[in-house]
Design an enzyme around this catalytic site. Structure first.
Site, PDB file in Angstrom:
ATOM      1  N   ASP A 519     102.708  18.745  67.887  1.00 54.23           N
ATOM      2  CA  ASP A 519     102.445  19.351  69.197  1.00 54.23           C
ATOM      3  C   ASP A 519     102.539  20.866  69.044  1.00 54.23           C
ATOM      4  OD1 ASP A 519     101.968  19.552  71.906  1.00 54.23           O
ATOM      5  OD2 ASP A 519     103.845  18.628  72.538  1.00 54.23           O
ATOM      6  N   GLU A 522      98.705  25.143  68.557  1.00 50.96           N
ATOM      7  CA  GLU A 522      97.514  25.954  68.832  1.00 50.96           C
ATOM      8  C   GLU A 522      97.455  27.272  68.038  1.00 50.96           C
ATOM      9  OE1 GLU A 522      98.095  22.878  71.459  1.00 50.96           O
ATOM     10  OE2 GLU A 522      99.475  24.563  71.257  1.00 50.96           O
ATOM     11  N   ASP A 595      98.202  18.089  78.238  1.00 50.17           N
ATOM     12  CA  ASP A 595      99.106  17.971  79.386  1.00 50.17           C
ATOM     13  C   ASP A 595      98.345  17.766  80.691  1.00 50.17           C
ATOM     14  OD1 ASP A 595     101.028  18.379  77.508  1.00 50.17           O
ATOM     15  OD2 ASP A 595     101.431  20.461  78.052  1.00 50.17           O
TER      16      ASP A 595
END
Length: 928
Positions: A519, A522, A595
């Site tokens: 997770d 990015e 999300d």
């Protein structure tokens, strides 16, 4: 001032930073935290240019070198349309190279000429590791180039029926059909190609950019690239994830009739509670677009990992364009990098997807457990909570395969560790799950806690393995673990080091049944510009973060998957879920849409988001069931399970602030409905696993838009609510609260059979159907055979030896066909031939099972004692009484299977019970 205690530090990170960065859930996300096009100089500047307003570009010095066509590209400074250069230095010629590859693929590269006397000292970044290593082996050697008599145009053979046309003055690339000369894709038809070359900074020149208190030093100055690409004969364009949208087809972002003006943004960002219908960039980026229309399909891919903005231009945007052209124009803008583009000629949509897959790869074949149901939450509190949830599934007769742990399982957000108070016996906990055939996934993010007592941080610091800031020091940013640094996974040595962290020796408390979740990759940096890493941060080889931003998550995903592969000595297939992605991520594992929120609009948008990911190579994807944020109403949760049972990746997940939502917490009736939805997925696992195998070979996605299977049916081109699973199943979601009826378009000329009751519906028509709480509309296509399993166990591993049911949906010719692929579900032995791959054909009243590949050519063997326990025939006229099975010449009865329909109608299926033929054998069953 007293130092921060660990408790206070945790409070600041977990509570204060999110409050500072993000708005309340009522307003979804804080728009001002992110740049729009007008706040992004390269985008704002590029969009001010009008067609043919730039100096004309001229191609010169053509030659064939090493089988490529090479040339120089430079502006014509003598043209009356030229603008004055002023103090700007005369632009250096660029180097252009055209290469042709098998199956109709053209590659165009344009870069600086580094051999020129005035060449820049820094080379622009070319993205490595995305194009398959053997792709160059498929290059066609160009023996010559054909030119017109006046030398204004050169043409190249591309494939049978297609050619490449290079116009010299002004520069334009056209891929077209050879006989008709009809263009398919063109680049620079509107003269919007602009390439900002690297240069020395002049005295007094300010190259810095500022946004919300952050300064980007931009040490190498402006270096953007932009150009137009036209898709001729197209009715719609698709692709370029990731953005949230209720439309699969990309809507126009600029031109007549367009209300908003933001282009589609490709810039991997940690977007908190994203909007359900927006062109704004999310967690991943794939700069691949494909077009489709009645004239065929085509594709375009720009291998560039810098920020990209893309306009889809409405008809009439260019007043100078010829009226009546049936084409879609697009405008591509990037902050940095080079032109490294690929053109795919199709001509059909599946051809385009296979051509793209031949460049970036197909999905990694997952273990079978990974395509079943996953249960996740931020966070399951402790080992007792894990055991209680696991027991709850057994108590309520609901199968599942994977239980997940989020960041709270670690020791103070130090990855590869456990909170030994909450999880004192992690190995025993995993072994208890494994005894039931279940697995566990733990989270491992890229932000490494800056704590000298933490061995991962100490090693990375000592070895110099972190990303550097603009001054050359280890970059220090804030994320869940507080002050953090980030491994520089562009460096192959760092990826190798990171992979070693997943060994059973290095990852204490792990077992072979533990898999990984990446997770925040990015990368997410809470106190960074746009909640990410500064663009002037430095990576391996002096590459600026701006140049590789969109590929950082891919490298982290790659290194993690390699770690699990090494942990098992290359025998077992890894499973790694990643939030960030780029082209090629499909080779390393699954992704999810991030999300999302618990509302009906987000349920609706999940379908085009997942379909778009599949069209751009990432078939193994899904959305959080129920929505990550918020508390879904029970009806929404049930409808989400019913839809998500068909997602390629099927996982329930929720934020820690939400109410608990295990499937049995909403009353007996809703528990039964959710159980039935999950059972549907488990019954279809043989079909799904066969589709995953096909996708791993061909690149054709598991979950498909209707037009991929019905490319000549215009009514499917803009359908974003229904989808196909493989070639045989159509699913229509229910996206509104209290919905009583739904209109379902069933394409094609064949019939469709309702999968719950066997009712037949005509193809090529829209049917208004009553909606019931126990299911969403799903149909099996006439002419297909779908393998299923109807014995429900605790997990997939416990179903391995269960018998199969074949559901045969006959077309008007009373024929059907299908496939079944089986292997051991976990190892790579299938690559040496250890699998069973059967083709089933029903024709002339006879069902035949035959092997697709010869066993004699295989290095390894795989056997199965599984049988077919039931065959269901839909659409067979009544009157059949028995079936004769060969070999053996033994008979079995055919029994009518009445399926009661709502409203009093009825349908009859014919059932061949217990033919008891082995799934691995050749056999025939004759219906009499």
């Amino acid at each position: 001032m007293a130092p921060l205690t660990p408790l206070l530090l945790r409070y600041l990170v977990v509570i204060l930073i999110p409050l500072f960065l993000f708005s309340s859930s009522a307003s979804a996300w804080k728009k001002d935290e992110f740049r729009n096009c007008n706040q992004t100089p390269f985008c704002k500047c590029a969009r001010t240019r009008t067609p043919h307003s730039l100096p004309r570009l001229i191609v010169s010095d053509l030659l064939i070198s090493d089988g490529h066509l090479t040339a120089h590209l430079q502006p014509s400074l003598s043209s009356e349309d030229d603008v004055s250069a002023g103090d700007t230095p005369h632009p250096r010629p660029l180097v252009l190279r055209l290469s042709v590859y098998q199956d109709g693929i053209l590659r165009l590269k344009i870069d600086e000429d580094y051999s020129a006397p005035s060449a820049p000292s820094k080379q622009r970044f070319e993205v490595p590791d995305v194009v398959l290593p053997d792709f160059e082996d498929r290059r066609l050697w160009l023996p010559r180039v054909s030119s017109t008599e006046d030398g204004s145009i050169s043409s190249l053979y591309l494939s049978d029926g297609f050619e490449v046309v290079l116009r010299h003055d002004p520069f334009e690339i056209q891929v077209r059909r050879k006989r008709s000369n009809d263009p398919i894709i063109s680049l620079n038809s509107h003269g919007l190609f602009e390439f900002e070359q690297l240069r020395e900074k002049k005295e007094g020149e300010d190259w810095e950019e500022r946004f919300r208190g952050h300064t980007d030093t931009r040490p190498h100055g402006p270096q953007s690239i932009s150009f137009d690409v036209s898709f001729h004969g197209a009715e719609f364009v698709y692709g370029i994830p990731e953005h949230a949208s209720t439309s699969l087809a990309l809507r126009a972002t600029r031109g007549p009739g367009v209300d908003h003006s933001e282009p589609y943004r490709l810039f991997n960002l940690d977007v908190f509670e994203y909007l359900h219908d927006s062109p704004f960039g999310l967690y991943g980026s794939i700069p691949f677009m494909l077009s489709h229309g009645l004239k065929g399909s085509a594709g375009f891919f720009w291998l560039n990992a810098a920020e990209m903005q893309i306009d889809v231009l409405a008809p009439g945007w260019d007043d100078s364009a010829a009226a009546g052209n049936d084409r879609i124009d697009t405008f591509w803008m990037s902050e940095a990098g080079i032109v490294d583009t690929f053109f795919f000629v199709g001509p059909g949509p599946k051809d385009v997807l296979q051509q793209y897959a031949s460049v970036t790869g197909t999905l990694a074949m997952p273990q079978e457990f990974a395509i079943a149901y996953h249960q996740c939450r931020w966070n399951y509190r402790d080992e007792e909570d894990v055991a209680t949830v696991d027991a709850g599934f057994d108590e309520h007769d609901i199968p599942y395969d994977v239980l997940w742990l989020d960041i709270e399982h670690t020791d103070g957000k130090r990855y590869f560790t456990w909170d030994r108070v909450l999880f004192p016996n992690p190995e025993e906990m995993q072994k208890k799950l494994a005894a039931k055939g279940r697995h566990m996934v733990t989270i491992v993010d890229p932000h490494i806690k800056r704590d000298d007592s933490y061995y991962v941080h100490k090693e990375a610091t000592d070895k110099g393995y972190y990303v550097k800031d603009a001054t050359g020091k280890d970059f220090d940013g804030w994320c869940w673990s507080g002050s953090s640094s980030y491994p520089d996974t562009l460096n192959p040595e760092v990826r190798e080091w990171w992979a070693e962290k997943f060994s059973l020796k290095n990852y204490g408390g792990s077992t072979p049944s533990l898999y990984i979740w990446n997770d925040m990759n990015e990368p997410s940096v809470f106190n960074g510009p746009e909640i990410s890493m500064p663009r002037d941060a430095l990576h391996f080889g002096g590459v600026e973060h701006r140049e590789l931003h969109n590929v950082y998550g891919l490298y982290f995903h790659m290194a993690t998957a390699d770690g699990l592969l090494k942990r098992g000595n290359g025998k077992d297939r890894p499973f790694v879920l990643s939030r960030a992605f780029f082209a090629g991520s499909q080779r390393h594992g699954a992704i999810w849409t991030g999300d999302n929120s618990a509302d009906w609009d987000q349920l609706r948008s999940s379908v085009p988001m997942i379909l778009t990911l599949g069209l751009t190579g990432i078939s193994f994807s899904g959305a959080d069931v129920g929505g990550f944020f918020g508390n879904p109403e029970p009806e929404l949760l049930v409808r989400w399970y019913q839809l998500a049972a068909y997602y390629p990746f099927f996982r329930a997940h929720a934020h820690h602030d939400t109410k608990r939502r295990e499937p049995w917490l909403f009353g007996e009736r809703r528990t039964a409905l959710i159980r039935e939805a999950i059972h549907i997925r488990y019954s279809l696992l043989p079909y799904y696993y066969s589709l995953f195998r096909k996708a791993s070979i061909s690149g054709i996605p598991i979950m498909r838009p209707l037009w991929l299977e019905f490319p000549e049916d215009k009514k499917t081109f803009d359908n974003s609510e229904a989808f196909m699973i493989g070639e045989g199943i159509l699913v229509q979601g229910i996206y509104e609260e209290g919905q009583k009826s739904v209109s379902v378009y069933l394409p094609g000329e064949q019939s469709w059979y309702n999968m719950r009751n066997g009712a037949a519906y005509s193809g090529g028509q829209t049917h208004k159907l009553e909606v019931f709480e126990d299911s969403i509309p799903s149909f099996q296509k006439a002419g297909s055979i779908v393998p299923r399993k109807y014995r429900f166990r605790r997990s997939t591993t416990q179903m391995a030896n269960d018998p199969y049911t074949l559901v045969i949906a006959l077309n008007s010719s009373l024929a059907a066909e299908g496939e079944l692929y089986i292997d051991d579900g976990k190892s790579y032995d299938f690559e040496q031939g250890a699998y069973i791959h059967r083709r089933f054909v029903f024709s002339n009243g006879k069902l035949t099972s035959s092997t697709i590949h010869s066993a004699s050519l295989r290095e390894k063997k795989f056997s199965s004692s599984c049988t077919v326990e039931r065959i269901i025939l839909l659409g067979l006229p009544s009157g059949a009484k028995k079936a004769v099975i060969e070999p053996g010449n033994h008979e079995t009865e055919i029994e009518p299977g009445p399926l009661t329909l709502r409203g009093g109608a009825s349908s009859v299926a014919l059932v061949i019970r217990k033919p008891n033929v082995r799934i691995a054998d050749d056999w025939t069953i004759k219906v009499l």
